[in-house]
Design an enzyme around this catalytic site. Sequence first.
Site, PDB file in Angstrom:
ATOM      1  CE  LYS A 128      -3.867   1.891   2.785  1.00 29.34           C
ATOM      2  NZ  LYS A 128      -4.742   1.613   3.943  1.00 29.34           N
ATOM      3  CB  SER A 131      -8.161   3.511   3.164  1.00 28.10           C
ATOM      4  OG  SER A 131      -7.256   2.918   4.080  1.00 28.10           O
ATOM      5  CB  SER A 180      -8.226   0.572   5.926  1.00 31.01           C
ATOM      6  OG  SER A 180      -8.979   1.748   5.830  1.00 31.01           O
TER       7      SER A 180
HETATM    8  N1  GLN Z   1     -12.976   4.074   6.812  1.00 32.24           N
HETATM    9  C1  GLN Z   1     -12.138   4.392   7.904  1.00 32.24           C
HETATM   10  C2  GLN Z   1     -11.696   5.833   7.823  1.00 32.24           C
HETATM   11  O1  GLN Z   1     -11.998   6.431   6.862  1.00 32.24           O
HETATM   12  C3  GLN Z   1     -11.018   3.440   7.922  1.00 32.24           C
HETATM   13  C4  GLN Z   1      -9.696   3.944   7.574  1.00 32.24           C
HETATM   14  C5  GLN Z   1      -8.572   2.988   7.784  1.00 32.24           C
HETATM   15  O2  GLN Z   1      -8.707   1.921   8.375  1.00 32.24           O
HETATM   16  N2  GLN Z   1      -7.426   3.411   7.339  1.00 32.24           N
HETATM   17  O3  GLN Z   1     -11.087   6.361   8.678  1.00 32.24           O
END
Ligand code: GLN
Length: 451
Positions: A58, A133, A157
């Site tokens: 990532k 994400s 995420s």
């Molecule tokens: N959807 C969550 C956020 O927007 C998760 C983000 C993550 O785990 N990086 O913060």
Amino acid sequence: IKPSELVSASLDRISATDEKVKAFLHVNGEQALSAARKMDEHIPADAGLLFGIPGAVKDNMNAKGLPTTCASKILANYVSAYDSTAVAKLQAAGGISVGKTNMDEFAMGSSGENSGFFPTHNPWDLERVPGGSSSGSAAAVAAGQVLYALGSDTGGSIRQPAAYTGTVGLKPTYGLVSRFGLVAYASSFDQIGPITRTVEDSAIVLQAIAGHDPLDSTSANVEIPNYLDALTGDVKGLRIGLPKEYFEEGLDPAVREQIEQAMETFKGLGATFGEVSLPHTKYAVATYYLLAPAEASSNLARFDGVRYGVRVEADSLIEMYKKTRGEGFGDEVKRRIMLGTYALSSGYYDAYYLRAQKVRTLIKQDFDNVFADYDLILSPTAPTTAFKLGENVDDPLTMYLNDIYTIPVNLAGIPAISVPCGLANGLPVGLQLIGKAFDESTLLRAAHAFE
Ligand code: GLN
């Protein structure tokens, strides 16, 4: 098969599919191939299971000499000067990263649509999101471009995109995998973990990246078990709790049906079930969306046009900061910085941040209470299957509610895995198993017996 053949196959697959899937922000094909060719020449007798296997990372993890953009325009020109520990460990185990994957900007989002460059598409249905994400990491594995990818999970995420793409996503216990070199979003939540096709692969990658790191002050100094040894196929007598708050309104009935079938499978394997309660669940999303932006507003202060990345020139220093940040950050990132700055500002700190920290403790205690009597908790990973691109972009609240079953785990710092669990509406469903802190072995054992 030689490492170079594996890497070539991966690069070919990327060429054939990535125009549509858009999982990658950067493919380092030449570099990966030349590393693989060197490995061809000398395959050690004790080569491990990751030796020569192509994967992806990532784009919020530093890998020396490669861009690390966090899918943000503000880091569009940034090249890493060092390796994050997770990337270095993968490499030491013989893994070959072929590229950096797309994501929601600075890992803020649940669909991949907040990427500052372009959205990633779900390989199961290109009109749908892959989740986020870690959108690119999940899509790359689902599309067969790589065999594993690293993601980061701050509030779901890794697990939610794994659920949406029919892959296995593991969020380790906070502190099990070093965060050194991971660009911080919300430091007290962030954890790196693998997205893979199988639970066995998840165990293999976790084995490579877990372990104490003096470069991360929150890294845990615990003994790392052999995770492959845990995959015995035996779950007889395992006590599994079903949190009643995770099966209430908002859960798509087609998803629920798949989860109920999974329970039958576990019963058939000899596991036992009991209904449990996590009474503070209803506060989890609000607590997270206060604390995570608060930490983010502080962490993202460093992107000022001076130290990293892009600078928009202006007549004064203040103007330069404003222009750089104004043009460099996307809408969601700005929304979070504003929310977080507000929550931390004097006069509001006690009412918001401090209160949220107290609720965080209550949520952790909810889990402790359940784990006094149970080995695992079972739930859906997400309330729905993958939604259409564009469907929720104008509705941050609906988007935030998508994380309702994943976020409590991050608040408590405990591990959880999402494993594929059939289809609903023709799309993959994820089953989430939640475990005790540092008990990844039981999680992997149960997930492996089920898959
Ligand atoms: N959807 C969550 C956020 O927007 C998760 C983000 C993550 O785990 N990086 O913060």
